[in-house]
Design an enzyme around this catalytic site. Structure first.
Site, mmCIF file in Angstrom:
data_model
loop_
_atom_site.group_PDB
_atom_site.id
_atom_site.type_symbol
_atom_site.label_atom_id
_atom_site.label_comp_id
_atom_site.label_asym_id
_atom_site.label_seq_id
_atom_site.Cartn_x
_atom_site.Cartn_y
_atom_site.Cartn_z
ATOM 1 N N THR A 184 0.921 -1.204 0.005
ATOM 2 C CA THR A 184 -0.004 -0.005 0.008
ATOM 3 C C THR A 184 1.031 1.339 0.152
ATOM 4 O OG1 THR A 184 0.032 0.068 2.379
ATOM 5 C CG2 THR A 184 -1.660 -1.039 1.565
ATOM 6 N N GLU A 328 -5.641 -4.046 -0.980
ATOM 7 C CA GLU A 328 -6.091 -5.131 -0.008
ATOM 8 C C GLU A 328 -7.034 -5.864 -0.567
ATOM 9 O OE1 GLU A 328 -5.554 -1.955 0.999
ATOM 10 O OE2 GLU A 328 -4.506 -2.101 2.733
ATOM 11 N N LYS A 439 -14.942 16.645 11.727
ATOM 12 C CA LYS A 439 -15.779 16.311 12.861
ATOM 13 C C LYS A 439 -15.809 17.648 13.164
ATOM 14 C CE LYS A 439 -13.803 11.834 12.740
ATOM 15 N NZ LYS A 439 -12.489 11.888 12.194
ATOM 16 N N TRP A 444 -20.576 14.991 11.548
ATOM 17 C CA TRP A 444 -19.651 14.620 10.612
ATOM 18 C C TRP A 444 -19.917 15.359 9.424
ATOM 19 C CZ3 TRP A 444 -19.148 8.677 10.624
ATOM 20 C CH2 TRP A 444 -18.609 8.327 11.888
HETATM 21 P P1 ADP Z 1 -3.449 3.748 -1.384
HETATM 22 O O1 ADP Z 1 -4.199 5.016 -1.438
HETATM 23 O O2 ADP Z 1 -3.134 3.810 0.383
HETATM 24 O O3 ADP Z 1 -2.513 2.971 -2.029
HETATM 25 P P2 ADP Z 1 -5.637 2.111 -2.213
HETATM 26 O O4 ADP Z 1 -5.109 2.572 -3.449
HETATM 27 O O5 ADP Z 1 -5.702 0.522 -1.971
HETATM 28 O O6 ADP Z 1 -4.603 2.676 -1.021
HETATM 29 O O7 ADP Z 1 -6.992 3.069 -2.149
HETATM 30 C C1 ADP Z 1 -8.025 2.556 -1.438
HETATM 31 C C2 ADP Z 1 -8.892 3.637 -0.838
HETATM 32 O O8 ADP Z 1 -8.982 4.669 -1.808
HETATM 33 C C3 ADP Z 1 -10.213 3.280 -0.274
HETATM 34 O O9 ADP Z 1 -10.034 2.742 1.049
HETATM 35 C C4 ADP Z 1 -11.050 4.510 -0.402
HETATM 36 O O10 ADP Z 1 -10.658 5.323 0.805
HETATM 37 C C5 ADP Z 1 -10.378 5.262 -1.657
HETATM 38 N N1 ADP Z 1 -11.116 4.997 -2.724
HETATM 39 C C6 ADP Z 1 -10.814 3.915 -3.656
HETATM 40 N N2 ADP Z 1 -11.878 4.067 -4.743
HETATM 41 C C7 ADP Z 1 -12.837 5.037 -4.253
HETATM 42 C C8 ADP Z 1 -14.007 5.707 -4.806
HETATM 43 N N3 ADP Z 1 -14.559 5.286 -6.027
HETATM 44 N N4 ADP Z 1 -14.601 6.516 -4.183
HETATM 45 C C9 ADP Z 1 -14.025 7.192 -3.044
HETATM 46 N N5 ADP Z 1 -12.988 6.601 -2.594
HETATM 47 C C10 ADP Z 1 -12.302 5.758 -3.091
#
Ligand code: ADP
Length: 542
Positions: A184, A328, A439, A444
């Site tokens: 990640t 994940e 918050k 929220w």
């Molecule tokens: P990182 O940004 O840490 O690499 P990921 O790429 O796996 O992690 O991103 C996952 C996160 O991205 C999700 O938990 C969510 O918060 C956000 N996310 C992914 N797709 C969407 C979406 N279509 N709308 C809103 N948030 C999203």
């Protein structure tokens, strides 16, 4: 009583063997780092994967070893996906946009034995060379003619393949064996590794192919803007060969003009990526006065797709599929294709639906829970923390017991860190990341919702909303705007927002920036923004 059916372990290499036989005309078009366009069919890719596996075995790569990549989307990266996992090793994709420190951390943590690098990243490797682990074999993904002078001792990718047999006796391993590793982006703390298995990868590819047929069908030409170093390009290199879709790989050129040209030249039918890249493509469509002719669908995920973006594409006749997922989760969890029963909706109602992240894909279960872990109803109103379960979702992080324990609940579900509601049609609506929610006075405010409206303002090119501390309300929203030529006033933005929000939810202040900072995966980095504006005093917070 057991069923009496053969048990044949699911293996990633079977995808390519199948595509080579069943879809011999389909394949991969790549913009190469060498500067030209390269074409190969899946049949050729299968043979070259065999040659590559021999070459890797020849330098001592054995089952279970981690072979890392630092590369753009292209055919050699694709060959590595299949050769490495096919021979029983683990393909570890590294995000080149990580900091040097994070990159070194994950190379160490993963225990990589080899690192395959695109030409673009030679200077980066030269800079890191003295910190790289002893014994790490470095392979430059090019041919002899393009091997540069370098102080680093690179092996040449094409020389590894030269003269090797195009047959490889692919081992039959346990389908639960590890096949790919992706960390990640680690916006908080060190990156954490998701270790995909053959089984999870093949199932996820089949689930995708079932779910998003408008992109994934025989004869389609899909341009993955989402990088192969970011969650396996959302599964496209595995799903496309199954259905007989070709992949058009853009290399490192991801600006609007380059994407437009490539889409037009290669008659791209679908393209997948994060919202930030679509801002560039949409601007280019505006400049040229038309969209690439064959483009029929864009899949937008990784962060929330703003309403104005969805509307813009839909008005051009380009279908938007809004998807949600995580590293994940392999990564796709939900997709925003409308159900057949929604055919009768008018455009506005359809777009209302598409602003949500959509329904779960087969094999992914969703639950939302309150602060005590009790399940909340899927009534479209209750908002809670989102947990997921499924065949292609991690059961823990690679070599990281603490993070693994923290991520899972007592029932074995994975906590996404997102806050969401789910409506009676099964449509997920992500309100925010828990850490990005504002918050205010015990209530929220969703930063995503505010951004969505501000993005539609004609003077706003891009924006983000972050929480700033406030003595009375705990936190209040600050709107950070990249303006077009004219700057909007906060009053103008408030006027637009008042149609959708209560007065107390509106941003207290607005600041202008030239561009928004991005994370390694191309998303707006709210962490960086919160740091940058930590000392900003809101109007009545002095
Ligand atoms: P990182 O940004 O840490 O690499 P990921 O790429 O796996 O992690 O991103 C996952 C996160 O991205 C999700 O938990 C969510 O918060 C956000 N996310 C992914 N797709 C969407 C979406 N279509 N709308 C809103 N948030 C999203």
């Amino acid at each position: 009583m057991q069923g009496m059916m053969m048990h044949i372990p699911l293996r990633i290499i079977e995808i390519l063997r199948y595509a080579a036989e069943a879809h011999p005309g389909a394949g991969i078009v790549s913009v190469r780092t060498e500067g030209d366009i390269h074409r190969e069919t899946y049949a050729e890719a299968y043979q070259r994967a065999a040659q590559l596996a021999h070459g890797l075995a020849g330098i001592g790569i054995a089952p279970g070893d981690r072979v890392a990549t630092l590369a753009w989307n292209g055919y050699r990266h694709f060959e590595l996906y299949y050769a490495v996992s096919g021979m029983g090793a683990v393909c570890h994709t590294i995000n080149p946009r990580l900091s040097a420190e994070q990159m070194l951390y994950i190379i160490q943590h993963a225990g990589d034995r080899a690192l395959c690098v695109d030409l673009t990243f030679v200077p980066l490797i030269e800079a890191l060379a003295e910190h790289l682990p002893d014994g790490l074999r470095l392979i430059l993904m090019t041919d002899r003619a393009h091997m540069p002078e370098s102080k680093v001792d690179f092996l040449c990718y094409e020389e590894l393949l030269d003269g090797q047999s195009t047959d490889y006796d692919w081992p039959v391993m346990d389908e639960n064996d590890a096949a790919a590793l992706c960390y990640t982006s680690g916006t908080t703390g060190n990156p954490k590794g998701a270790l995909y298995s053959h089984r999870s990868t093949v199932l996820h590819a089949m689930q995708l192919a079932l779910t998003i047929p408008r992109s994934l069908h025989e004869g389609a030409r899909i341009l993955p803007v989402v990088p192969m170093f970011h969650v396996n390009s959302w599964g496209l290199p595995y799903a496309a060969p199954i259905v007989g879709a070709s992949l058009v790989m853009p290399g490192g050129k991801l600006d609007g003009a380059s994407l437009w040209d490539l889409m037009e030249a290669e008659q791209v039918t679908a393209s997948w990526g994060v919202p930030t890249v679509w801002l560039g493509l949409r601007a280019e469509i505006g400049t040229r006065g038309q969209a690439p002719a064959a483009l029929d669908q864009v899949v937008i995920g990784g962060s929330a797709a703003p309403r104005s973006m969805i509307e813009g594409f839909e008005k051009l006749g380009i279908d938007v599929c809004h998807a949600w997922g995580m590293t994940e989760m392999s990564p796709v969890g939900t997709h925003g294709q409308l159900s057949a029963s929604m055919d009768g909706l008018d455009l506005k109602e359809k777009i209302d639906r598409k602003c949500k992240q959509g329904r779960r894909i087969f094999g992914v279960d969703l639950k939302i829970v309150d602060e005590h872990g009790a399940r909340l109803p899927h009534d479209g109103k209750a908002v809670g923390e989102l947990y997921v379960r499924g065949n292609a979702i991690i059961s823990g992080y690679f070599n990281n017991p603490e993070a693994s324990e923290a991520a899972m609940d007592a029932e074995g579900w994975f906590g996404t860190g997102d806050v969401a509601s789910i409506d009676p049609h099964g449509f997920l609506y992500i309100q925010d990341r828990a850490k990005d929610l504002i918050k205010s006075g015990g209530e929220w405010i969703s930063s995503i919702d505010l951004e969505n409206i501000a993005m539609a303002h004609p003077k706003v090119a891009n924006c983000a909303v972050i929480a700033l501390p406030h003595p009375k309300w705990d936190e209040r929203p600050l709107l950070v705007v990249v303006p077009k030529e004219d700057k909007p006033t906060l009053g103008e933005i408030h006027d637009m927002m008042l149609e959708h929000f209560a007065k107390w939810q509106l941003p207290d202040d607005m600041v202008f920036v030239d561009e928004l900072p991005l994370t390694a995966t191309g998303k707006v980095s709210k962490l960086t923004l919160r740091e940058r504006f930590a000392d900003h005093v809101l109007p009545d917070a002095g």
